[in-house]
Motif scaffolding. Structure first.
Motif, short mmCIF file in Angstrom:
data_model
loop_
_atom_site.label_atom_id
_atom_site.label_comp_id
_atom_site.label_asym_id
_atom_site.label_seq_id
_atom_site.Cartn_x
_atom_site.Cartn_y
_atom_site.Cartn_z
N ASN A 27 0.81 -1.21 0.00
CA ASN A 27 0.00 0.00 0.00
C ASN A 27 0.85 1.27 0.00
O ASN A 27 0.53 2.24 -0.67
N ASP A 28 1.98 1.25 0.74
CA ASP A 28 2.79 2.46 0.84
C ASP A 28 3.61 2.73 -0.42
O ASP A 28 4.21 3.80 -0.56
N GLN A 29 3.62 1.78 -1.36
CA GLN A 29 4.30 1.99 -2.64
C GLN A 29 3.32 2.13 -3.80
O GLN A 29 3.72 2.50 -4.92
N ALA A 30 2.05 1.85 -3.54
CA ALA A 30 1.08 1.79 -4.62
C ALA A 30 0.81 3.15 -5.25
O ALA A 30 0.63 3.25 -6.47
N ALA A 31 0.79 4.21 -4.44
CA ALA A 31 0.49 5.54 -4.98
C ALA A 31 1.51 5.95 -6.03
O ALA A 31 1.16 6.37 -7.14
N SER A 32 2.79 5.84 -5.70
CA SER A 32 3.82 6.25 -6.66
C SER A 32 3.83 5.32 -7.87
O SER A 32 4.04 5.76 -9.01
N ALA A 33 3.58 4.02 -7.65
CA ALA A 33 3.56 3.08 -8.77
C ALA A 33 2.44 3.41 -9.75
O ALA A 33 2.65 3.44 -10.98
N VAL A 34 1.25 3.66 -9.23
CA VAL A 34 0.11 3.97 -10.10
C VAL A 34 0.31 5.32 -10.78
O VAL A 34 0.02 5.48 -11.98
N LEU A 38 0.39 5.77 -14.88
CA LEU A 38 -0.41 6.70 -15.68
C LEU A 38 0.50 7.61 -16.52
O LEU A 38 0.20 7.90 -17.68
N ALA A 39 1.61 8.04 -15.93
CA ALA A 39 2.57 8.87 -16.68
C ALA A 39 3.17 8.10 -17.85
O ALA A 39 3.46 8.67 -18.90
N ARG A 63 -3.35 11.55 -7.97
CA ARG A 63 -2.15 12.29 -8.32
C ARG A 63 -1.82 12.15 -9.81
O ARG A 63 -1.49 13.14 -10.49
N GLY A 64 -1.92 10.93 -10.30
CA GLY A 64 -1.57 10.70 -11.70
C GLY A 64 -2.54 11.35 -12.67
O GLY A 64 -2.11 11.90 -13.70
N MET A 65 -3.82 11.30 -12.36
CA MET A 65 -4.80 11.91 -13.25
C MET A 65 -4.63 13.43 -13.28
O MET A 65 -4.74 14.05 -14.34
N GLN A 66 -4.35 14.02 -12.13
CA GLN A 66 -4.12 15.46 -12.09
C GLN A 66 -2.86 15.82 -12.87
O GLN A 66 -2.85 16.77 -13.66
N ARG A 67 -1.82 15.04 -12.67
CA ARG A 67 -0.54 15.29 -13.34
C ARG A 67 -0.67 15.18 -14.85
O ARG A 67 -0.07 15.98 -15.60
N GLU A 68 -1.45 14.21 -15.33
CA GLU A 68 -1.57 13.96 -16.76
C GLU A 68 -2.76 14.67 -17.39
O GLU A 68 -2.97 14.56 -18.60
N GLY A 69 -3.54 15.40 -16.59
CA GLY A 69 -4.71 16.10 -17.12
C GLY A 69 -5.81 15.16 -17.59
O GLY A 69 -6.50 15.42 -18.58
N ARG A 266 6.97 1.22 -19.24
CA ARG A 266 6.82 1.65 -20.64
C ARG A 266 7.09 0.49 -21.60
O ARG A 266 6.40 0.33 -22.61
N GLU A 267 8.07 -0.32 -21.27
CA GLU A 267 8.40 -1.47 -22.11
C GLU A 267 7.23 -2.44 -22.17
O GLU A 267 6.87 -2.94 -23.25
N ASN A 268 6.60 -2.71 -21.03
CA ASN A 268 5.48 -3.66 -20.99
C ASN A 268 4.26 -3.13 -21.73
O ASN A 268 3.41 -3.91 -22.18
N LEU A 269 4.16 -1.82 -21.87
CA LEU A 269 3.03 -1.22 -22.58
C LEU A 269 3.23 -1.26 -24.09
O LEU A 269 2.27 -1.18 -24.85
N ASP A 270 4.47 -1.43 -24.52
CA ASP A 270 4.82 -1.38 -25.94
C ASP A 270 4.75 -2.78 -26.55
O ASP A 270 5.78 -3.42 -26.82
N VAL A 271 3.53 -3.26 -26.79
CA VAL A 271 3.37 -4.62 -27.29
C VAL A 271 2.52 -4.67 -28.57
O VAL A 271 2.07 -5.74 -28.98
N PHE A 272 2.32 -3.52 -29.18
CA PHE A 272 1.45 -3.47 -30.36
C PHE A 272 2.23 -3.26 -31.65
O PHE A 272 1.63 -3.10 -32.71
N SER A 273 3.56 -3.26 -31.58
CA SER A 273 4.37 -2.96 -32.76
C SER A 273 4.77 -4.21 -33.54
O SER A 273 5.47 -4.10 -34.55
#
Length: 304
Positions: A27-34, A38-39, A63-69, A266-273
Motif C-alpha cells: 500500500n505504501d508503494q502503490a500511490a507512486s507506482a500507479v 499513468l505517466a 495524483r496521476g490523473m491530475q498530473r496527466e490532465g 513503458r516497455e510492458n506497454l509497448d506490445v502493439f508494434s
C-alpha cells in the motif's frame, strides 16, 4: 484475434488490452507506482480488496490523473471482492458493503469492473453474484465479472437465472492456455482477462500460495539459453516479456503486467508494434501444460 488496443465488454464498456497490475505492490508503494503507470501511458489499473493497497492505488489515481490532465472517464479501474470474511463466505449485504468500502478507499463513486475474486461455497457465490448484479444496476460498477471461475461455476450462475458475467479474470499464458474455458467464455460473450502472463519467464515472481516446486521448475526452464521464448523474442526484436504480453493481446486478452520500474512499465506497454505469425502461434498452442500456477482449476485456496 485482434490488433486493437481495447476490447468491448458486453456491457458496452471498452477495456484497454494492457492494464497495470498491482498484486504484491504494498500500500505504501502503490500511490507512486500507479502515478508512474499513468505517466507511462497506462489507462487501465487493476487492484483488489485482498491486495490491501486500494488506498494507495486511489491516491496514485488522483495524483496521476491530475498530473496527466486526465478525466475519470479516461481510466479503466478494476477491483475485486474477496468473498470470505472471518473464514466464512460473505452474504449479499456484506458484498455490497465490501464494494462501498473499496470505493471509499479508492476515492471513487464507481468502478469500471467489479469481480468476485474466487469461488468459495455455491449458495454464497450465488448470493454474492446477485449483489454484484444489483451494483451494476445501481451504477456502482460499469461492468461485473468473476475471477478464477470455470465453466461449471459460470453455468450455475446462468442456470439460477442470474446475469452472464461480462468478464472472467484467469491465469493465461502459453504454458496455461485453458482452450476449453476460453472457448466457452468467448461463446458466452465473457471477456477472458489474463493474469500471470509472464509466468514462463525465469525472472517471474515466486509468491506465497504458488506451488513452489512447479514454479521453480518453470523458472529454471526459462533460464535456459535455448528457451523458446528467448528465441521467439529475438525473432520479433522484442523482449521476452513483450513477446508474452503480445501473445495475450493478440489473442484478445487484456493483460495485467506489474512493475514498479518506470522504464519497465513503458516497455510492458509497448506490445502493439509486432504481430506473431500463424506458424509460431500454432507452435505455441503445443506448449500448453494445463492448469496454471496460481490457482487450481476448480477449488482455489490461494489468491493472485
Amino acid at each position: 484475434m485482434t490488433n486493437t488496443r481495447e476490447r468491448e465488454l458486453t456491457s458496452g464498456v471498452r477495456i484497454p488490452l494492457v492494464g497495470f497490475g498491482t498484486f504484491l505492490i504494498p500500500n505504501d508503494q502503490a500511490a507512486s507506482a500507479v502515478e508512474n503507470a499513468l505517466a507511462a501511458g497506462y489507462r487501465h489499473v487493476d487492484t483488489a480488496e485482498v491486495y490491501e493497497n486500494e488506498l494507495g492505488v486511489g491516491e496514485g489515481l488522483r495524483r496521476g490523473m491530475q498530473r496527466e490532465g486526465l478525466e475519470r472517464s479516461d481510466v479503466f479501474i478494476t477491483t475485486k471482492l474477496w468473498p470470505l470474511t472471518q473464514e466464512r463466505n460473505k452474504t449479499g449485504a456484506e458484498t455490497v458493503r465490501s464494494l462501498d468500502e473499496s470505493l471509499e478507499r479508492l476515492g471513487l463513486d464507481q468502478v469500471d469492473l467489479y469481480l468476485i475474486h474466487a469461488t468459495f461455497g455455491r449458495e454464497q457465490r450465488l448470493e454474492q453474484w446477485q449483489a454484484l448484479a444489483e451494483a451494476y444496476k445501481s451504477g456502482k460498477a460499469r461492468a461485473i465479472g468473476v475471477s478464477n471461475f470455470n465453466t461449471a461455476h459460470i453455468d450455475e450462475l446462468i442456470e439460477a437465472g442470474l446475469p452472464v458475467p461480462h468478464a472472467d479474470q484467469i491465469e493465461l499464458h502459453p504454458w496455461s492456455q485453458k482452450p476449453q474455458l476460453v472457448s466457452y467464455l468467448n461463446q458466452k460473450g465473457i471477456t477472458p482477462i489474463a493474469y500471470s502472463s509472464l509466468a514462463p519467464l525465469s525472472t517471474w515472481r515466486t509468491a506465497p500460495g504458488h506451488p513452489s516446486g512447479k514454479t521453480q521448475e518453470m523458472r529454471a526452464e526459462g533460464e535456459h539459453s535455448d528457451s523458446p521464448f528467448k528465441k521467439l523474442a529475438e525473432k520479433y526484436g522484442v523482449t521476452e516479456a513483450q513477446f508474452l504480453l503480445g501473445w495475450g493481446v493478440q489473442n484478445g486478452y487484456p493483460v495485467l503486467p506489474k512493475s514498479t520500474n518506470p522504464d519497465r512499465m513503458r516497455e510492458n506497454l509497448d506490445v502493439f508494434s509486432f504481430r506473431i505469425d500463424d506458424a509460431d502461434l500454432e507452435d505455441i498452442r503445443g506448449m500448453d501444460r494445463g492448469a496454471g500456477l496460481a490457482w487450481g482449476e476448480v477449488d482455489p485456496t490461494t489468491h493472485g
